[in-house]
Write a protein that holds these residues in place. Structure first.
Motif, short mmCIF file in Angstrom:
data_model
loop_
_atom_site.label_atom_id
_atom_site.label_comp_id
_atom_site.label_asym_id
_atom_site.label_seq_id
_atom_site.Cartn_x
_atom_site.Cartn_y
_atom_site.Cartn_z
N VAL A 129 45.12 48.58 40.60
CA VAL A 129 44.92 49.29 39.36
C VAL A 129 45.90 49.14 38.74
O VAL A 129 47.08 48.60 38.55
N GLY A 130 45.61 49.24 37.44
CA GLY A 130 46.47 49.02 36.19
C GLY A 130 46.78 50.86 35.56
O GLY A 130 47.68 50.51 34.68
N SER A 131 46.74 51.87 36.16
CA SER A 131 46.51 53.20 35.77
C SER A 131 46.38 54.03 36.55
O SER A 131 45.97 53.99 37.62
N TYR A 132 47.32 55.23 36.71
CA TYR A 132 47.63 56.31 37.06
C TYR A 132 46.26 57.52 36.20
O TYR A 132 46.15 58.74 36.72
N GLU A 133 45.31 56.64 35.33
CA GLU A 133 45.61 57.97 34.36
C GLU A 133 43.10 58.90 34.85
O GLU A 133 43.02 57.87 35.85
N PRO A 134 42.46 59.45 34.60
CA PRO A 134 41.64 59.48 34.69
C PRO A 134 41.12 58.22 34.29
O PRO A 134 41.49 58.03 32.68
N GLY A 135 39.72 58.32 35.55
CA GLY A 135 39.11 57.09 34.22
C GLY A 135 39.94 55.81 34.85
O GLY A 135 38.25 54.63 35.24
N SER A 136 40.58 55.68 35.88
CA SER A 136 41.54 54.31 36.52
C SER A 136 39.92 53.55 37.84
O SER A 136 39.13 54.87 38.18
N SER A 137 39.48 52.69 37.75
CA SER A 137 39.17 52.61 38.62
C SER A 137 39.51 51.65 39.95
O SER A 137 40.33 50.68 39.05
N ILE A 138 38.40 50.93 41.10
CA ILE A 138 38.86 50.46 41.29
C ILE A 138 37.27 49.21 42.13
O ILE A 138 36.28 50.23 41.68
N GLN A 139 37.26 48.47 42.62
CA GLN A 139 35.41 47.95 42.65
C GLN A 139 35.51 48.42 44.63
O GLN A 139 33.85 48.26 44.93
N GLN A 140 35.90 49.48 45.19
CA GLN A 140 36.26 49.26 46.60
C GLN A 140 35.29 48.58 47.21
O GLN A 140 34.32 48.06 48.27
N LYS A 141 35.58 47.13 47.32
CA LYS A 141 35.53 45.93 48.24
C LYS A 141 36.80 45.50 49.49
O LYS A 141 37.97 45.67 49.45
N SER A 142 35.67 45.02 50.57
CA SER A 142 36.51 44.88 51.25
C SER A 142 37.12 43.22 51.20
O SER A 142 36.13 42.50 50.49
N SER A 143 38.59 43.41 51.77
CA SER A 143 39.24 42.55 51.74
C SER A 143 38.82 41.06 52.86
O SER A 143 38.57 39.66 52.42
N ILE A 144 37.77 41.43 53.79
CA ILE A 144 37.29 40.90 54.59
C ILE A 144 35.68 40.02 54.01
O ILE A 144 35.55 39.13 54.48
N ALA A 145 35.28 40.58 52.95
CA ALA A 145 33.75 40.30 52.66
C ALA A 145 34.00 38.87 51.61
O ALA A 145 33.07 38.04 51.70
N ASP A 146 34.78 38.66 51.05
CA ASP A 146 35.31 37.61 50.18
C ASP A 146 36.51 36.42 51.51
O ASP A 146 37.55 35.82 50.56
N GLY A 147 36.30 36.54 52.78
CA GLY A 147 37.90 36.04 53.68
C GLY A 147 39.36 36.10 53.49
O GLY A 147 39.38 34.95 53.23
N ALA A 148 39.08 36.83 52.54
CA ALA A 148 40.56 37.10 52.49
C ALA A 148 41.38 36.38 51.30
O ALA A 148 42.20 35.92 51.04
N ALA A 149 40.02 36.59 50.25
CA ALA A 149 40.48 35.36 49.00
C ALA A 149 42.07 36.05 48.98
O ALA A 149 42.74 34.80 48.02
N TYR A 150 42.65 36.89 48.16
CA TYR A 150 44.13 37.71 47.78
C TYR A 150 45.10 37.18 48.99
O TYR A 150 46.41 36.60 48.02
#
Length: 722
Positions: A356-377
């Motif tokens: 997340v890069g901002s605290y302003e309204p309109g900021s977005s995330i993907q709502q993705k599980s880290s397990i779904a991509d095999g803990a890619a991060y």
């Protein structure tokens, strides 16, 4: 079998009816732990005194250790201190003493100072005109941490505004100092003066300059200053991707390499009309997506600049009296940056899930599980480590408001331990707060990076202290080297990084980079990822692990089904079910997107969860889970702010972050544990206070637990046996 039948009976008689989500407000205000609380880990995670003899060094195995105990590697759980006026800034002396004591009780043994330059220069109009009160508080906090056995990590600079006066945007990315410090003398001297005035000046509360203090374990000369990453941060529509300030140095580099424009044209196949290295007119790639010999040479140029810059900064710190560890370029897991880090004594890396890069309204995330991509991060930074050297995770997070962020409490500490990493730092304004309700912009509600206010993140940090620092999860006995020869490994793409299928090996064993002549290769030819990667096969490595009995015969790893079980048999990730579990002697834990049926780990059986979450049981008395008479139960679902609103049904886009009090999503789960004697299950408040029991019995524990306890919702419970 009797336990399972009892549990199934509980599921049919006590499972909650399907209903809309219910959110219960947190009632605690003070969050300071009392001595002896179930959340006070200082008794079994002791922080020895910091003295010259206990200075942190690199031992013969490339691990962090105290100088007086080289044979005992030390894992560090790091407290991220990225304060600004918006989050309250550095505390006063009394607050610093209380804060440092609380960090020790929570299990932290190192702290990272981040954006100190911005805090010192906030509101200042003249260069290096530091705020004297902020400097005093900074110095005092350093001393308070040291008295509590907590080492330090320092950014040489963090803000792209450095210590220049007259700027109001010190926490933004509007200056090119991170680039110019590497190619312009004036900028380097500005960096050096900050080291002299802040790190090389005596701290009145310790009596020694921080740069000579045994508490200082690591210096990151300039946070996240790789040239490619910095160019991305400065990318704007209609502007070149690469600063024209690079052109003179790039042309000089080309001239030294090729000698003439004709030889350059032969190497590249062509040059544009009017381009001559003799005149310094050879241009940079038009954009970072260009794939060409020009782009390949630009990467080689970056490696050269970054390598020489790192060496110069390190030598400057040595001249100021620093003998500790230096680790530049702590982000960006590309092949190019891996080569820039090849000569460093240690590697530090940052990584995020759902950034997340901002605290302003309109900021977005993907709502993705880290397990779904095999803990890619996790895997991308695992593949950026150089084997045989310490590894610092200086920043990571699975950010609020992701509904999957409960996963972070298992994913990063468990795999960090498996990888034999040395330091784990969940990025934050601060990892804890002393109380809810402080009237600062970043403490009026939960926000990304404000993990101290988030019961889910705090639950994850509590578990991390046990899985990672206490060592409940064992390190892998084997490391898989990814060979890098050198510049010949660069491609024509600046975005090139290690292949996803190959980094999936980090879910089984430790991985990292290695030179072909490194000693990590002895007897490991069948476990080595070759250079170039075109002939590399993860399946072949897994087969070799099985042939060597590193993976047990009954290890259930099945890549096609997305199931990965570590070589220690302690971590199991099931990608398609969005589940990860840890089974060790002192902790059994699981994170799940749903758990309608039952699952048995070893002693723990869990079932019938009302929704997604993380559930863990950890021994507090040093005994195995099955024999322990004092166990901490952690149950984290989700949390949000009162009045929090989203702009979409998927809850990806923020309309309003809302306000305190924090709300915890009400959830329940049935579980069983075998045992003897009378037992009782008591809620533990977020402040560590034990409340009256909500369940009790004799012998085996078999009950349904709700996190909406009589005295308010919580993420903690205590099991005690007589």
């Amino acid at each position: 079998m009797r336990l399972l039948l009892t549990l199934l009976s509980l599921l049919t008689t006590a499972a909650p009816a399907v209903a809309d989500d219910v959110w219960s407000p947190v009632r605690e205000v003070s969050l300071e732990l009392g001595p002896g609380s179930p959340l006070d880990f200082s008794g079994f995670l002791a922080n020895p005194p910091i003295e010259d003899a206990s200075r942190i060094v690199i031992n013969g195995d490339g691990r962090l250790a105290r100088a007086n105990a080289l044979e005992k590697p030390v894992r560090f759980l790091c407290a991220s201190l990225g304060w600004s006026p918006a989050s309250g800034g550095f505390p006063d002396h009394d607050g610093a003493d209380r804060y440092a004591r609380q960090l020790r009780m929570h299990g932290y043994n190192i702290a990272r100072f981040h954006f100190v330059d911005a805090a010192l220069m906030f509101g200042r109009s003249r260069d290096f005109d530091f705020d004297t009160e902020v400097m005093d508080r900074f110095h005092y906090l350093m001393a308070a941490l040291k008295r509590n056995g907590i080492y330090w990590i320092m950014d040489g600079l963090t803000s792209s505004r450095g210590a220049y006066g007259g700027y109001e945007d010190r926490w933004e990315f509007n200056s090119d100092l991170k680039l110019t410090v590497q190619i312009e003398e004036d900028a380097f001297q500005h960096w050096l003066r900050f080291q002299e005035k802040v790190l090389a000046t005596v701290n009145p509360y310790t009596g020694i300059a921080p740069i000579r203090d045994p508490a200082l374990a690591l210096i990151i000369p300039f946070n996240e200053n790789s040239i490619e990453f910095d160019s991305i941060l400065h990318e704007r529509d209609g502007t070149p991707h690469y600063s024209d300030k690079l052109r003179p140095a790039f042309n000089d580099w080309l001239k030294k390499r090729y000698g003439s424009t004709d030889k350059l044209a032969d190497a590249w196949g062509w040059v544009q009309r009017g381009e001559r290295i003799e005149d310094g007119t050879v241009g940079l790639p038009a954009n970072r997506y260009e794939k060409s010999p020009r782009m390949r040479d630009l990467q080689a140029f970056f490696v050269d600049v970054e390598t020489r810059s790192a060496e110069r900064m390190t030598q400057a710190l040595r001249k100021l009296g620093y003998t500790g560890i230096v680790s530049p370029y702590n982000n960006w897991p590309s092949i190019q940056t891996s080569l820039s880090r090849a000569g460093q004594q240690a590697v530090a890396m940052n990584t995020y899930q759902d950034w997340v890069g901002s605290y302003e309204p309109g900021s977005s995330i993907q709502q993705k599980s880290s397990i779904a991509d095999g803990a890619a991060y996790m895997r991308v930074i695992a593949a950026a480590r150089w084997l045989g050297r310490p590894f610092f995770v200086t920043e990571y997070d699975h950010l609020f408001w992701s509904r999957y962020r409960y996963e972070a409490g298992i994913v990063m500490p468990a795999y960090g331990a498996l990888q034999n990493w040395d330091v784990l730092c969940r990025h934050a304004h601060g990892p804890i707060i002393l109380a809810y309700g402080e009237d600062f912009a970043h403490k009026r509600q939960m926000l990304p990076y404000a993990i101290a206010l988030d019961p889910v993140a705090r639950a994850g940090e509590t578990l991390a202290a046990l899985l990672f620092r206490r060592g409940d999860v064992r390190g892998s006995p084997v490391s898989i080297p990814f060979l890098i020869k050198g510049e010949e490994d660069l491609t024509q793409s600046v975005e090139a990084r290690e292949r996803d299928d190959l980094t999936s090996l980090a879910l089984l064993s430790a991985i990292g980079l290695s030179r072909p002549d490194d000693n990590h290769l002895a007897g490991k030819q069948d476990l080595t990822i070759p250079s170039p990667r075109r002939n590399a096969s993860a399946d072949a490595i897994i087969a070799a692990l099985r042939d060597r009995d590193i993976l047990d015969y009954d290890n259930e790893t099945d890549v096609a089904d997305g199931v990965y079980v570590s070589d220690t048999d302690e971590i199991r990730l099931d990608r398609d079910k969005l589940r990860i579990s840890v089974t060790t002697g002192q902790t059994e834990a699981i994170a799940f997107a749903d758990l309608p049926g039952s699952i048995r780990l070893k002693s723990l059986t869990a079932a019938g969860a009302s929704g997604s979450g993380m559930f863990a049981v950890s021994s507090l008395d040093g005994l195995p889970v099955a024999a322990s008479r004092r166990l901490l139960v952690i149950f984290a679902t989700d949390a949000r702010n009162s009045g929090m609103r989203f702009a979409d049904a998927e809850e990806r886009v923020i309309a309003d972050f809302g306000h305190l009090p924090v709300l915890i999503k009400v959830g329940s789960i049935a579980f069983t544990l075998p045992g003897k004697g009378n037992w009782r299950l008591s809620p533990v408040g977020l402040d560590g206070r034990v409340h009256p029991p909500v369940a009790s019995g004799q012998g085996d524990i078999s009950t349904r637990l709700s996190n909406d306890a009589p005295d308010g919702p919580t993420t903690y419970f205590l099991i005690e046996r007589d």
